[in-house]
Design an enzyme around this catalytic site. Sequence first.
Site, PDB file in Angstrom:
ATOM      1  N   THR A 152      -9.239   1.343  20.875  1.00 33.74           N
ATOM      2  CA  THR A 152      -8.292   2.098  20.047  1.00 33.74           C
ATOM      3  C   THR A 152      -7.978   1.367  18.739  1.00 33.74           C
ATOM      4  O   THR A 152      -7.844   0.138  18.709  1.00 33.74           O
ATOM      5  CB  THR A 152      -6.995   2.300  20.847  1.00 33.74           C
ATOM      6  OG1 THR A 152      -7.345   2.898  22.086  1.00 33.74           O
ATOM      7  CG2 THR A 152      -6.018   3.190  20.105  1.00 33.74           C
ATOM      8  N   GLU A 434      -6.139   5.347  28.770  1.00 31.45           N
ATOM      9  CA  GLU A 434      -7.334   5.798  29.489  1.00 31.45           C
ATOM     10  C   GLU A 434      -7.505   7.311  29.415  1.00 31.45           C
ATOM     11  O   GLU A 434      -7.833   7.967  30.395  1.00 31.45           O
ATOM     12  CB  GLU A 434      -7.300   5.343  30.959  1.00 31.45           C
ATOM     13  CG  GLU A 434      -7.671   3.906  31.150  1.00 31.45           C
ATOM     14  CD  GLU A 434      -8.894   3.508  30.362  1.00 31.45           C
ATOM     15  OE1 GLU A 434      -9.900   4.230  30.434  1.00 31.45           O
ATOM     16  OE2 GLU A 434      -8.828   2.503  29.656  1.00 31.45           O
TER      17      GLU A 434
HETATM   18  C1  FAD Z   1       0.539   1.062  27.260  1.00 25.93           C
HETATM   19  C2  FAD Z   1      -0.748   1.323  26.550  1.00 25.93           C
HETATM   20  C3  FAD Z   1      -1.836   0.487  26.760  1.00 25.93           C
HETATM   21  C4  FAD Z   1      -3.047   0.696  26.089  1.00 25.93           C
HETATM   22  N1  FAD Z   1      -4.084  -0.171  26.287  1.00 25.93           N
HETATM   23  C5  FAD Z   1      -5.237  -0.018  25.571  1.00 25.93           C
HETATM   24  C6  FAD Z   1      -6.328  -0.938  25.702  1.00 25.93           C
HETATM   25  O1  FAD Z   1      -6.249  -1.899  26.489  1.00 25.93           O
HETATM   26  N2  FAD Z   1      -7.433  -0.788  24.934  1.00 25.93           N
HETATM   27  C7  FAD Z   1      -7.538   0.238  24.062  1.00 25.93           C
HETATM   28  O2  FAD Z   1      -8.558   0.323  23.369  1.00 25.93           O
HETATM   29  N3  FAD Z   1      -6.543   1.153  23.931  1.00 25.93           N
HETATM   30  C8  FAD Z   1      -5.397   1.054  24.658  1.00 25.93           C
HETATM   31  N4  FAD Z   1      -4.373   1.955  24.529  1.00 25.93           N
HETATM   32  C9  FAD Z   1      -4.525   3.067  23.596  1.00 25.93           C
HETATM   33  C10 FAD Z   1      -4.718   4.385  24.294  1.00 25.93           C
HETATM   34  O3  FAD Z   1      -5.983   4.444  24.884  1.00 25.93           O
HETATM   35  C11 FAD Z   1      -4.479   5.514  23.291  1.00 25.93           C
HETATM   36  O4  FAD Z   1      -3.116   5.456  22.915  1.00 25.93           O
HETATM   37  C12 FAD Z   1      -4.817   6.851  23.895  1.00 25.93           C
HETATM   38  O5  FAD Z   1      -6.209   7.008  24.015  1.00 25.93           O
HETATM   39  C13 FAD Z   1      -4.272   8.027  23.059  1.00 25.93           C
HETATM   40  O6  FAD Z   1      -4.713   7.946  21.761  1.00 25.93           O
HETATM   41  P1  FAD Z   1      -3.688   7.989  20.530  1.00 25.93           P
HETATM   42  O7  FAD Z   1      -2.625   6.984  20.760  1.00 25.93           O
HETATM   43  O8  FAD Z   1      -4.512   7.889  19.317  1.00 25.93           O
HETATM   44  O9  FAD Z   1      -3.010   9.399  20.602  1.00 25.93           O
HETATM   45  P2  FAD Z   1      -3.461  10.671  19.786  1.00 25.93           P
HETATM   46  O10 FAD Z   1      -4.871  10.967  20.128  1.00 25.93           O
HETATM   47  O11 FAD Z   1      -3.116  10.524  18.362  1.00 25.93           O
HETATM   48  O12 FAD Z   1      -2.541  11.769  20.472  1.00 25.93           O
HETATM   49  C14 FAD Z   1      -1.322  12.247  19.900  1.00 25.93           C
HETATM   50  C15 FAD Z   1      -1.165  13.724  20.280  1.00 25.93           C
HETATM   51  O13 FAD Z   1      -2.272  14.464  19.756  1.00 25.93           O
HETATM   52  C16 FAD Z   1      -2.844  15.272  20.763  1.00 25.93           C
HETATM   53  N5  FAD Z   1      -4.290  15.385  20.586  1.00 25.93           N
HETATM   54  C17 FAD Z   1      -5.163  14.455  20.137  1.00 25.93           C
HETATM   55  N6  FAD Z   1      -6.410  14.925  20.158  1.00 25.93           N
HETATM   56  C18 FAD Z   1      -6.354  16.182  20.637  1.00 25.93           C
HETATM   57  C19 FAD Z   1      -7.310  17.183  20.929  1.00 25.93           C
HETATM   58  N7  FAD Z   1      -8.624  16.977  20.743  1.00 25.93           N
HETATM   59  N8  FAD Z   1      -6.879  18.356  21.406  1.00 25.93           N
HETATM   60  C20 FAD Z   1      -5.573  18.571  21.624  1.00 25.93           C
HETATM   61  N9  FAD Z   1      -4.622  17.654  21.389  1.00 25.93           N
HETATM   62  C21 FAD Z   1      -4.998  16.474  20.908  1.00 25.93           C
HETATM   63  C22 FAD Z   1      -2.533  14.550  22.076  1.00 25.93           C
HETATM   64  O14 FAD Z   1      -2.513  15.462  23.172  1.00 25.93           O
HETATM   65  C23 FAD Z   1      -1.145  13.969  21.785  1.00 25.93           C
HETATM   66  O15 FAD Z   1      -0.169  14.949  22.086  1.00 25.93           O
HETATM   67  C24 FAD Z   1      -3.164   1.783  25.203  1.00 25.93           C
HETATM   68  C25 FAD Z   1      -2.068   2.645  25.007  1.00 25.93           C
HETATM   69  C26 FAD Z   1      -0.886   2.424  25.665  1.00 25.93           C
HETATM   70  C27 FAD Z   1       0.278   3.348  25.446  1.00 25.93           C
END
Ligand code: FAD
Length: 663
Positions: A152, A434
């Site tokens: 991420t 995940e």
């Molecule tokens: C506690 C924690 C630990 C983590 N650990 C790791 C790690 O070890 N390594 C790592 O690489 N990452 C890690 N992450 C990151 C995590 O994998 C991402 O936060 C997650 O994949 C969601 O991506 P985002 O934060 O970009 O959310 P976004 O994708 O920006 O989502 C925000 C909103 O947009 C919506 N959305 C996005 N795309 C779509 C779509 N195609 N269709 C409909 N709705 C959509 C979602 O449903 C959500 O409501 C961690 C996150 C947390 C909170």
Amino acid sequence: MKGTKINSDLLKERNKCTFNPRELTHFLDGGEQKTKDRKEREKFFLEDPELKSKVPMEYLSHKEKYEENVRKACVIFRKVQELQNEGKAGMENYREILGGQLGTAILPDGNPLTLHYVMFIPTLLGQGTVEQQSEWINRAWNAEIVGTYAQTELGHGTFIRGLETTATYDPKTEEFVLNSPTLTSYKWWPGGLGHSANYAIVVAQLYTQGKCHGIHPFIVQLRDEDTHLPMKGIIIGEIGCKLGMNGTNNGYLGFKDVRIPRMHMLMKNSQVLPDGTYIKSPSSKLTYGTMIFVRVVLVADAASYLKKAVTIATRYSAVRHQSQIKANEPEPQIIDFVTQQYKLFPLIATFFAFDISATWLWEVYNEVTSELEAGKLRNLPELHAVACCLKAICTADGALGVEQCRLSCGGHGYMTCSNLPNTYGLVTAMCTYEGENTVLLLQTARFLIKSWQNKAETIHLDTVKYLCERESKPFEKSVTWIISAMKEIAAKKVELAALHIDERVKRGRAYEDAWNETSVELVSAADSHGRAFILQTYQNVLSGIKHLSPELKKVLVELQELYTVYTALRCTGDLLRFTRCEGKDIEILQSWLEQLLAAIRPNAVGIVDGFDVSDEILASALGAYDGNVYERLFEEASKSPLNAEPVNKSFQLYLKPFLKSNL
Ligand SMILES: Cc1cc2nc3c(=O)[nH]c(=O)nc-3n(C[C@H](O)[C@H](O)[C@H](O)COP(=O)(O)OP(=O)(O)OC[C@H]3O[C@@H](n4cnc5c(N)ncnc54)[C@H](O)[C@@H]3O)c2cc1C
């Protein structure tokens, strides 16, 4: 508080239990020997003075918490190593120590080394060549190096094709050069990245011979193995405080012309040859393995957190007295309020449903992984689709369930020492990492729509063949009817969503726009599909159990019925809209639910006792086995550093001048 008396309400509850909770414990563990092994393992870790904290973690500063977490994490994995050396090796050690039971008892706010075992090593195994594995795996297993998984970025989580970190191949030196071209390309979130890991698997856009080939995994050294100082060109730190999981040391990471050898690209699937020629992976599905593995683990963890929360809330509800049901009568135990039973008992039943699904998923995952090793990919999309919706449903319901348990404990549930707020922090995070839950449900929906369109194939797939075998049965007060109704609902939702996509396309919308415009229905279809699947699996497993006493079997059947009726009533609208169920049938379901609550009531404490979650793992003033809730609350309050002195210095400094200032 060892040796104290057991609360009299809990004693009464235990006396009226109709089955032997020990039998339930053995059933859940998978046999008496497994219970013995688990207890031995728990003793080995939980009785080690090195793993106890002198001051409750919540009174430590962020920095102190991290330092204490690293100390304990090192002790834990040293002990795991000891077990391995004694020949007591096994996945169980790692699953327990990293998961929701033993792991969170020792490190309640997360483990900074989890990613090393859950993502770094599995990715090396899943995506490294044999040579790469022989170079890295031993070092990783022996903890000579600590890794994390950095995918991420600040700007992209879900949409991994949009990741911006670049790895550009330089054939002159046979190296990749990593760069973070923008602020949004900085890695953000990986667990253990801040100050714990010295290596990472970094996902970056691969450029070679002037062409971008999309995202690929690379092993990158982040810190010197001796001094732990960041390597040249590595910009690294921790991302700061979060709602929960403040012990996991989530970090950020940027690259400035960081060079790594060609063989640091994980090349089991795709390859870059020394001259820079790119060889594509035979299938894009080959990288699914690790992702599915972690989702499988999360389903089991969601069940395990729910088990803890509902144990705490049920015991507390048996001890707590409040209000009156009839005037002039003593205050009842709050567990006698039917609304309280409705808050808790379906969650007890939900634990069983999720635990059974988790076991199913784990077994199928292992089967499909061995097929994968033999080059057979056929069952992978179906497994992926089930894993996605199960992860989404179990973590979402798990988080809601834990929060409901907290609310069911009234004010005391809000205390950190109830361990419910902290547990919520851990479970709700799983809804995002995940694979964000909505996005995962949409992935399941994509599989469902394809299955809908390709019935010749679908009829052979266990989890979706109901899409082809549709029949609408008249209402019947039975588990079997509800399961068939849930499938009918799912099938109709899939049908409608497919129809609405088609209609939109016919009206001139691009398929992708039509998909987005239909996505609320698609998510709902995937959710119903997942719920029907959980109900069916619960039914299959329960009806196959032969070796239990009639007393325990009866309780398990009641719980299964409760989960099934509860699930049906949560989608009353769908039942009325899509099945032959009518208003009067809903009344039958409602009174069935109430009968089940009453039937489970005498055994509620016995059931959670049967979960056999030790006091050390529950870590809750409200949920301990002895039920001495009020004594424990006072004991916990006495640990507040503010109570160490009768007057705090802020009185002299601020309060007194303020009070005497005659405003
Ligand atoms: C506690 C924690 C630990 C983590 N650990 C790791 C790690 O070890 N390594 C790592 O690489 N990452 C890690 N992450 C990151 C995590 O994998 C991402 O936060 C997650 O994949 C969601 O991506 P985002 O934060 O970009 O959310 P976004 O994708 O920006 O989502 C925000 C909103 O947009 C919506 N959305 C996005 N795309 C779509 C779509 N195609 N269709 C409909 N709705 C959509 C979602 O449903 C959500 O409501 C961690 C996150 C947390 C909170």
